[in-house]
Design an enzyme around this catalytic site. Structure first.
Site, PDB file in Angstrom:
ATOM      1  N   ASN A  23      70.103  47.843  47.733  1.00  0.00           N
ATOM      2  CA  ASN A  23      70.528  48.338  48.857  1.00  0.00           C
ATOM      3  C   ASN A  23      71.599  47.348  49.585  1.00  0.00           C
ATOM      4  O   ASN A  23      71.225  46.675  50.601  1.00  0.00           O
ATOM      5  CB  ASN A  23      69.576  48.855  49.762  1.00  0.00           C
ATOM      6  CG  ASN A  23      70.138  49.411  51.038  1.00  0.00           C
ATOM      7  OD1 ASN A  23      71.093  50.198  50.788  1.00  0.00           O
ATOM      8  ND2 ASN A  23      69.348  49.604  52.163  1.00  0.00           N
ATOM      9  N   LEU A  62      70.656  53.090  47.593  1.00  0.00           N
ATOM     10  CA  LEU A  62      71.577  52.510  48.385  1.00  0.00           C
ATOM     11  C   LEU A  62      71.923  53.313  49.189  1.00  0.00           C
ATOM     12  O   LEU A  62      72.426  54.751  49.225  1.00  0.00           O
ATOM     13  CB  LEU A  62      72.828  52.313  47.584  1.00  0.00           C
ATOM     14  CG  LEU A  62      73.924  51.357  47.950  1.00  0.00           C
ATOM     15  CD1 LEU A  62      74.327  50.229  47.365  1.00  0.00           C
ATOM     16  CD2 LEU A  62      75.101  52.147  48.324  1.00  0.00           C
ATOM     17  N   LYS A 199      63.024  43.530  72.002  1.00  0.00           N
ATOM     18  CA  LYS A 199      62.060  44.416  72.859  1.00  0.00           C
ATOM     19  C   LYS A 199      60.673  44.051  72.283  1.00  0.00           C
ATOM     20  O   LYS A 199      60.278  43.816  71.145  1.00  0.00           O
ATOM     21  CB  LYS A 199      62.290  45.971  72.506  1.00  0.00           C
ATOM     22  CG  LYS A 199      63.676  46.646  72.945  1.00  0.00           C
ATOM     23  CD  LYS A 199      63.637  47.915  72.531  1.00  0.00           C
ATOM     24  CE  LYS A 199      65.084  48.473  72.677  1.00  0.00           C
ATOM     25  NZ  LYS A 199      64.946  49.767  71.843  1.00  0.00           N
ATOM     26  N   ASN A 319      58.754  35.699  63.984  1.00  0.00           N
ATOM     27  CA  ASN A 319      59.548  36.689  64.224  1.00  0.00           C
ATOM     28  C   ASN A 319      60.251  37.252  65.311  1.00  0.00           C
ATOM     29  O   ASN A 319      60.181  37.311  66.609  1.00  0.00           O
ATOM     30  CB  ASN A 319      58.353  38.239  63.920  1.00  0.00           C
ATOM     31  CG  ASN A 319      59.277  39.232  64.099  1.00  0.00           C
ATOM     32  OD1 ASN A 319      58.838  40.037  64.884  1.00  0.00           O
ATOM     33  ND2 ASN A 319      60.313  39.576  63.254  1.00  0.00           N
ATOM     34  N   GLY A 352      61.415  39.864  59.435  1.00  0.00           N
ATOM     35  CA  GLY A 352      62.315  40.622  60.421  1.00  0.00           C
ATOM     36  C   GLY A 352      63.427  40.114  60.058  1.00  0.00           C
ATOM     37  O   GLY A 352      63.855  39.156  59.657  1.00  0.00           O
ATOM     38  N   SER A 355      65.624  37.875  62.217  1.00  0.00           N
ATOM     39  CA  SER A 355      65.134  36.272  62.066  1.00  0.00           C
ATOM     40  C   SER A 355      65.670  35.977  60.748  1.00  0.00           C
ATOM     41  O   SER A 355      66.053  34.658  60.560  1.00  0.00           O
ATOM     42  CB  SER A 355      63.695  36.587  62.237  1.00  0.00           C
ATOM     43  OG  SER A 355      63.216  37.112  63.270  1.00  0.00           O
ATOM     44  N   GLY A 376      61.852  45.720  58.147  1.00  0.00           N
ATOM     45  CA  GLY A 376      60.780  46.818  58.544  1.00  0.00           C
ATOM     46  C   GLY A 376      59.626  46.546  57.857  1.00  0.00           C
ATOM     47  O   GLY A 376      58.461  46.571  58.415  1.00  0.00           O
ATOM     48  N   LYS A 410      32.083  56.471  15.183  1.00  0.00           N
ATOM     49  CA  LYS A 410      31.691  57.906  14.485  1.00  0.00           C
ATOM     50  C   LYS A 410      31.367  57.732  13.019  1.00  0.00           C
ATOM     51  O   LYS A 410      30.846  56.604  12.510  1.00  0.00           O
ATOM     52  CB  LYS A 410      32.772  58.618  14.666  1.00  0.00           C
ATOM     53  CG  LYS A 410      33.186  59.213  16.061  1.00  0.00           C
ATOM     54  CD  LYS A 410      33.980  60.021  16.490  1.00  0.00           C
ATOM     55  CE  LYS A 410      34.553  60.120  17.853  1.00  0.00           C
ATOM     56  NZ  LYS A 410      35.402  61.088  18.039  1.00  0.00           N
TER      57      LYS A 410
HETATM   58  P1  ADP Z   1      63.881  40.747  63.945  1.00  0.00           P
HETATM   59  O1  ADP Z   1      64.635  41.677  63.308  1.00  0.00           O
HETATM   60  O2  ADP Z   1      63.957  39.581  63.562  1.00  0.00           O
HETATM   61  O3  ADP Z   1      62.601  41.600  64.010  1.00  0.00           O
HETATM   62  P2  ADP Z   1      64.664  41.848  66.562  1.00  0.00           P
HETATM   63  O4  ADP Z   1      65.442  43.194  65.931  1.00  0.00           O
HETATM   64  O5  ADP Z   1      63.366  42.273  67.142  1.00  0.00           O
HETATM   65  O6  ADP Z   1      64.476  40.904  65.448  1.00  0.00           O
HETATM   66  O7  ADP Z   1      65.622  41.299  67.634  1.00  0.00           O
HETATM   67  C1  ADP Z   1      66.906  40.674  67.137  1.00  0.00           C
HETATM   68  C2  ADP Z   1      67.976  40.899  68.042  1.00  0.00           C
HETATM   69  O8  ADP Z   1      67.402  40.510  69.373  1.00  0.00           O
HETATM   70  C3  ADP Z   1      69.089  40.017  67.965  1.00  0.00           C
HETATM   71  O9  ADP Z   1      70.187  40.962  67.707  1.00  0.00           O
HETATM   72  C4  ADP Z   1      69.433  39.448  69.395  1.00  0.00           C
HETATM   73  O10 ADP Z   1      70.741  39.268  69.698  1.00  0.00           O
HETATM   74  C5  ADP Z   1      68.750  40.244  70.225  1.00  0.00           C
HETATM   75  N1  ADP Z   1      68.075  39.186  71.356  1.00  0.00           N
HETATM   76  C6  ADP Z   1      67.473  37.991  71.425  1.00  0.00           C
HETATM   77  N2  ADP Z   1      67.270  37.513  72.630  1.00  0.00           N
HETATM   78  C7  ADP Z   1      68.087  38.290  73.556  1.00  0.00           C
HETATM   79  C8  ADP Z   1      68.367  38.354  74.737  1.00  0.00           C
HETATM   80  N3  ADP Z   1      67.719  37.329  75.446  1.00  0.00           N
HETATM   81  N4  ADP Z   1      68.956  39.391  75.364  1.00  0.00           N
HETATM   82  C9  ADP Z   1      69.446  40.438  74.549  1.00  0.00           C
HETATM   83  N5  ADP Z   1      69.173  40.397  73.385  1.00  0.00           N
HETATM   84  C10 ADP Z   1      68.580  39.512  72.879  1.00  0.00           C
END
Ligand code: ADP
Ligand code: MG
Length: 653
Positions: A23, A62, A199, A319, A352, A355, A376, A410
């Site tokens: 992909n 893809l 998040k 991560n 991740g 990461s 994922g 057999k």
């Molecule tokens: P991963 O893909 O490794 O699991 P995530 O998808 O959870 O990581 O997070 C990655 C994103 O988080 C990046 O695009 C990064 O820019 C964003 N990020 C990190 N710190 C901050 C922050 N303080 N405010 C906003 N975005 C952030």
């Protein structure tokens, strides 16, 4: 979590259906592969299969064509790039399945490579449609799964086919499972977890799972501000998940209860906009983030604090970036932590998608133990979930009972033929296995010879029949005492040929079982349905009737000693084999029936074999089934192929 790998199977001349992750991003203007990292990651497994002389059939998705043939998602550019990288021509199929594809598969020669068209051109792929999986399975003898990035999805090309073909791991998959498996199941301590990213809500599962194992837990990225707010500090316009404040508090509490060193940053880099070149400031946690400003990276004190917390770690999982690493102004926290981990004498595993991108950006991907290629999938793995695309790969070392591979000769081989053959088999099988037992069941005239020649080996000897009396006026019959006296251990009872040609009924079989047990001979009791019964869906009914009658009055202690062989009569000597799924289903039914008739504990002890046209090329699929404890082998036990079956079983135990 040990899995069978491509190294455990004989690939020479075999058709290998290999799921890889191609992909890749395509260049919008030229249509060519823009980044071939994923193709390169799959090369070791493909090359190995080619070098082993396999016919290699590759599959990948893809993009998201959503079950339609959209030319912009064709894998053609990939076949071109792959041809260059492999140095051999990779044939491109016009579709995933269908007559044209089938023809190309059939024409494939040893060492050649065919790439099937995008798996997601077919709507059955993401629905894990059994019909599609079955059709794909007809292309091959073995399935190799090297697509870790898709392992969190149960699709036809990675999970569905494993219902019909034995599935083994490719090298990339093996590496992912072993690195992630180690940190999730058995990390060397002290174990530190570095969490960041956008998040908290994306990472709850990972945090909760790793909180059970970690000694040190470091929080960075945007999620740190949810913790700041939960602790009562100002966060300005930082990315805060208001609905996760309680959760953050609970996590802090839980960490405290468990005595985990849970570290929230003490300072942060802030700015008014998430943009390069804007004014930045550093604030402490106590000062907090003022209104109109947002936190975009961990601060310098936190970087030092994190390094100090990590210095003794033996295992680290990372991560989520520490800040907005995509913008250099806010990349320092992520870069410093990455550099520190790169020189640390510890097992460092990074999961991740972002990461992995971060570690690549700093060029440190080769300085850590493992950077997962599955975004994922790696997160779900770290959550402790069992990924469907990992589960479907055959296990290694998980067999619950000692395997028995028994050959039923057999009415074949004279005494002198037996002599040279057994010498050869003893030589081929060699050594001894703790978890595998082998038995040969020759005609009565060769029994003594085979007993003598197998003395001191792991091979036992069985008779194909006996009469259920100790001695007496039974002209032409052989008693259990006579068998025991010459050193026979097993006796086949209730074989379909005896039921059919010699009219042996369940009552007689029941008597034979009892007498065999009385004399310490281990019965191999055969049961199974004829074709007509299977077609009328009477399989389970027939099995239940046979077993209830055959085992009538046999005690719990005795039934544990019996070996049962499920032999679908329609598969005996016909070349027709039950699919591994059919064999497993019937054998599981038998085990569950024993649990009903006796107890679960007893049922789990009884060895149940499959019999019916077993050959080296279909045995792996059978023997990896969880309830199948070996095979009762007909035709293939008369040839050197019998030793190959033992070789195959050795890889699985
Ligand atoms: P991963 O893909 O490794 O699991 P995530 O998808 O959870 O990581 O997070 C990655 C994103 O988080 C990046 O695009 C990064 O820019 C964003 N990020 C990190 N710190 C901050 C922050 N303080 N405010 C906003 N975005 C952030
Ligand atoms: Mg991400």
């Amino acid at each position: 979590m040990e899995k069978l790998t491509i190294k455990d199977v004989d690939l020479k001349g075999k058709r290998v259906l290999m799921r890889v992750d191609f992909n890749v991003p395509l260049n919008k203007e030229t249509g060519e592969v823009a980044d071939d990292t994923r193709i390169k990651a799959a090369l070791p497994t493909i090359k190995y299969a080619v070098d082993q002389g396999a016919k290699v059939i590759l599959m990948s998705h893809l993009g998201r064509p959503k079950g339609e043939k959209k030319p912009e998602y064709s894998l053609k550019p990939v076949s071109k790039r792959l041809s260059e990288l492999l140095g051999i021509e990779v044939k491109m199929a016009p579709d995933l399945v269908g007559p044209e594809v089938k023809k190309m598969v059939d024409e494939l020669k040893d060492g050649e490579v065919l790439l099937l068209e995008n798996t997601r051109f077919h709507p059955g792929e993401t629905k894990n449609d059994p019909e599609l999986a079955k059709e794909l399975a007809t292309y091959a003898d073995i399935h190799v799964n090297d697509a870790f990035g898709t392992a969190h999805r149960a699709h036809a090309s990675n999970v569905g086919v494993a219902q019909y073909l034995p599935s083994v791991a490719g090298f990339l998959m093996e590496k992912e499972i072993s690195a992630l498996g180690k940190v999730v199941e058995n990390p060397e301590k002290p174990f530190a977890v570095v969490m960041g990213g956008a998040k908290v809500s994306d990472k709850i599962g990972v945090i909760e799972n790793l909180l059970e194992k970690a000694d040190v837990f470091l929080i960075g990225g945007a999620m740190m501000f949810t913790f700041w707010k939960a602790l009562g500090y100002k966060t300005g316009n930082s990315l805060v998940e208001e609905d996760k404040l309680d959760l953050a508090k609970q996590l802090l509490e839980k960490a405290k209860d468990k005595g985990i060193d849970f570290v929230v940053p003490t300072d942060a880099v802030i700015a008014q906009e998430m943009k390069a070149g804007v004014e930045k400031k550093i604030v402490s946690m106590e000062e907090g983030v003022p209104e109109g400003w947002m936190g975009l990276d961990i601060g310098p004190k936190t970087i030092e604090l994190f390094k100090d917390k990590l210095k003794n770690a033996r295992t680290v999982v990372w991560n989520g970036p520490m800040g907005v690493f995509e913008i250099d102004d806010f990349a320092k926290g992520t870069e410093e932590v990455a550099k520190y981990l790169a020189q640390l004498d510890a097992m460092v595993v990074i999961g991740g998608g972002d990461s992995a991108a971060a570690i690549n950006k700093f060029g440190l991907q080769n300085e850590v133990t493992h950077v997962s290629t599955g975004g994922g999938a790696s997160l779900e793995f770290l959550e402790g979930k069992e990924l469907p695309g990992v589960k479907s790969i055959a296990d290694k070392g998980k067999k619950k009972r000692r395997l028995l591979i028994a050959g039923n000769w057999k009415m074949n081989k004279t005494n002198s033929e037996a002599e040279s053959f057994v010498r050869r088999i003893v030589q081929l099988i060699g050594g001894s296995d703790e978890h595998i037992e082998v038995a040969m069941c020759p005609a009565f005239t060769a029994l003594s010879t085979v007993v003598e020649l197998t003395r001191g080996t792991q091979i036992s000897v069985g008779a194909q029949n006996m009469y259920p009396e100790d001695s007496g006026a039974f002209t032409g019959e052989i008693s259990p005492i006579m068998l025991k006296d010459i050193g026979v251990d097993y006796v086949i009872i209730g074989h379909s040929e005896r039921r059919k040609y010699f009219k042996e009924d369940d009552e007689f079989i029941n008597k034979k079982l009892k007498v065999a047990l009385k004399h310490d001979l281990t019965p191999i009791l055969c049961v199974g349905e004829v074709l007509e019964e299977r077609e009328k869906s009477l399989t389970f009914c027939v099995l239940e009737n046979q077993l209830r009658r055959d085992l009538d009055g046999i005690s719990e202690d005795d039934v544990e000693k019996i070996v049962i062989a499920y032999e679908p009569v329609w598969a005996i000597g016909t070349g027709r084999v039950a699919t591994p799924a059919q064999a497993q289903e019937a054998i599981k039914f038998i085990r569950d029936l024993l649990a009903k008739m006796y107890s679960r504990e007893v049922a789990e002890k009884v060895r149940i074999l499959y019999g019916g046209s077993i050959k080296p090329n279909n045995f792996l699929g059978i023997i990896i089934q969880p309830d199948i404890d070996g095979g009762l082998v007909g035709g293939a036990s008369l040839k050197e192929s019998f030793a190959e079956l033992v070789e195959i079983a050795r890889k699985v135990v």
